[in-house]
Design a protein around this motif. Structure first.
Motif, short mmCIF file in Angstrom:
data_model
loop_
_atom_site.label_atom_id
_atom_site.label_comp_id
_atom_site.label_asym_id
_atom_site.label_seq_id
_atom_site.Cartn_x
_atom_site.Cartn_y
_atom_site.Cartn_z
N GLU A 15 30.46 -36.40 -71.27
CA GLU A 15 29.27 -36.55 -72.11
C GLU A 15 28.96 -38.02 -72.37
N TRP A 16 30.01 -38.82 -72.59
CA TRP A 16 29.80 -40.26 -72.78
C TRP A 16 29.23 -40.88 -71.51
N MET A 17 29.72 -40.45 -70.36
CA MET A 17 29.22 -40.99 -69.09
C MET A 17 27.77 -40.61 -68.87
N ILE A 18 27.40 -39.40 -69.18
CA ILE A 18 26.02 -38.96 -69.01
C ILE A 18 25.07 -39.81 -69.86
N ALA A 19 25.52 -40.23 -71.02
CA ALA A 19 24.69 -41.02 -71.94
C ALA A 19 24.63 -42.50 -71.57
N ALA A 20 25.50 -42.95 -70.67
CA ALA A 20 25.63 -44.38 -70.36
C ALA A 20 24.68 -44.84 -69.26
N ASP A 21 24.38 -46.13 -69.26
CA ASP A 21 23.61 -46.76 -68.18
C ASP A 21 24.53 -47.29 -67.10
N CYS A 22 25.74 -47.69 -67.48
CA CYS A 22 26.74 -48.15 -66.52
C CYS A 22 28.11 -48.04 -67.17
N LEU A 23 29.15 -48.23 -66.34
CA LEU A 23 30.52 -48.04 -66.76
C LEU A 23 31.36 -49.24 -66.33
N VAL A 24 32.23 -49.70 -67.21
CA VAL A 24 33.24 -50.71 -66.87
C VAL A 24 34.59 -50.02 -67.02
N THR A 25 35.39 -50.03 -65.94
CA THR A 25 36.65 -49.30 -65.94
C THR A 25 37.58 -49.85 -64.89
N LYS A 26 38.84 -49.43 -64.93
CA LYS A 26 39.74 -49.74 -63.83
C LYS A 26 39.46 -48.73 -62.71
N ALA A 27 40.04 -48.97 -61.54
CA ALA A 27 39.68 -48.20 -60.35
C ALA A 27 40.44 -46.88 -60.20
N GLY A 28 40.52 -46.12 -61.27
CA GLY A 28 41.17 -44.81 -61.20
C GLY A 28 40.30 -43.83 -60.44
N PRO A 29 40.89 -43.05 -59.53
CA PRO A 29 40.08 -42.15 -58.70
C PRO A 29 39.35 -41.07 -59.48
N GLY A 30 40.00 -40.53 -60.51
CA GLY A 30 39.33 -39.49 -61.30
C GLY A 30 38.11 -40.01 -62.03
N THR A 31 38.25 -41.19 -62.60
CA THR A 31 37.12 -41.80 -63.33
C THR A 31 35.98 -42.11 -62.38
N ILE A 32 36.31 -42.66 -61.21
CA ILE A 32 35.27 -42.98 -60.22
C ILE A 32 34.57 -41.69 -59.78
N ALA A 33 35.33 -40.65 -59.53
CA ALA A 33 34.72 -39.38 -59.11
C ALA A 33 33.78 -38.85 -60.20
N GLU A 34 34.23 -38.88 -61.45
CA GLU A 34 33.38 -38.42 -62.56
C GLU A 34 32.12 -39.27 -62.67
N ALA A 35 32.27 -40.59 -62.50
CA ALA A 35 31.11 -41.48 -62.60
C ALA A 35 30.09 -41.19 -61.51
N THR A 36 30.57 -40.92 -60.29
CA THR A 36 29.62 -40.62 -59.22
C THR A 36 28.91 -39.30 -59.44
N ILE A 37 29.62 -38.33 -59.97
CA ILE A 37 29.01 -37.01 -60.21
C ILE A 37 27.83 -37.13 -61.16
N VAL A 38 27.90 -38.06 -62.12
CA VAL A 38 26.78 -38.24 -63.05
C VAL A 38 25.89 -39.42 -62.66
N GLY A 39 26.13 -40.02 -61.49
CA GLY A 39 25.27 -41.09 -61.01
C GLY A 39 25.38 -42.38 -61.80
N LEU A 40 26.59 -42.77 -62.13
CA LEU A 40 26.81 -43.91 -63.01
C LEU A 40 27.26 -45.16 -62.25
N PRO A 41 26.44 -46.22 -62.24
CA PRO A 41 26.88 -47.48 -61.65
C PRO A 41 28.17 -47.94 -62.32
N THR A 42 29.10 -48.45 -61.51
CA THR A 42 30.47 -48.69 -61.99
C THR A 42 30.95 -50.10 -61.70
N MET A 43 31.34 -50.80 -62.75
CA MET A 43 31.97 -52.12 -62.64
C MET A 43 33.47 -51.92 -62.76
#
Length: 156
Positions: free
Chosen positions: A53-81
């Motif tokens: 839900e937080w990812m859906i509300a975001a414009d972009c994400l800053v995170t470490k390169a964990g595969p689960g987080t990256i997968a979740e970010a792509t599913i909601v179309g979130l640009p990732t730093m």
């Protein structure tokens, strides 16, 4: 979080930033007590069970390169730093995000902040990155469904 918050706090528009600290109570406390720019509404969270839900509300994400987080970010179309990765285990994820065109990698907090600010300034670029993330997200979404179907078939 502090460098990004400082960069965003210097901007003229009203902004919001959410920092999820997980189980790191010390960082959560320090960021909660910190002063931020008057235009910046900062929400500091510990562990959250609704990261999607937080990812859906975001414009972009800053995170470490964990595969689960990256997968979740792509599913909601979130640009990732990406700001860090575990050697070996997560190193390949950096290229996946950068080469995929839906994110960047930088270790230096001020450069991370500058990149995030530039993304927010360029809505066309941010939208294009989001579309690329979504394309990769289709792959992750399909794989997730296939795994669920396979597990369900084992239970019959």
């Amino acid at each position: 979080a502090e460098a990004v918050g400082d960069a965003l706090g210097k901007r003229s528009e009203e902004l919001q930033m959410v920092v999820v600290c997980g189980k790191n109570k010390e960082v959560q406390k320090a960021l909660t007590e910190r002063a931020w720019g008057s235009n910046l509404d900062v929400h500091v969270k510990g562990f959250v069970a609704n990261m999607d839900e937080w990812m859906i509300a975001a414009d972009c994400l800053v995170t470490k390169a964990g595969p689960g987080t990256i997968a979740e970010a792509t599913i909601v179309g979130l640009p990732t730093m990406l700001s860090a990765f575990l050697p070996g285990q997560e190193a390949g994820n950096v290229g996946y995000v950068v080469d995929g065109g839906f994110g960047a990698f930088e270790r230096e907090p001020r450069k991370i902040a500058g990149t995030v600010a530039s993304w927010l300034d360029d809505k066309t670029k941010l939208s294009a990155m989001s579309a690329l993330a979504s394309e990769y997200g289709k792959i992750h979404s399909k794989a997730t469904k296939e795994i669920a179907v396979e597990i369900a078939s084992m239970l019959d």
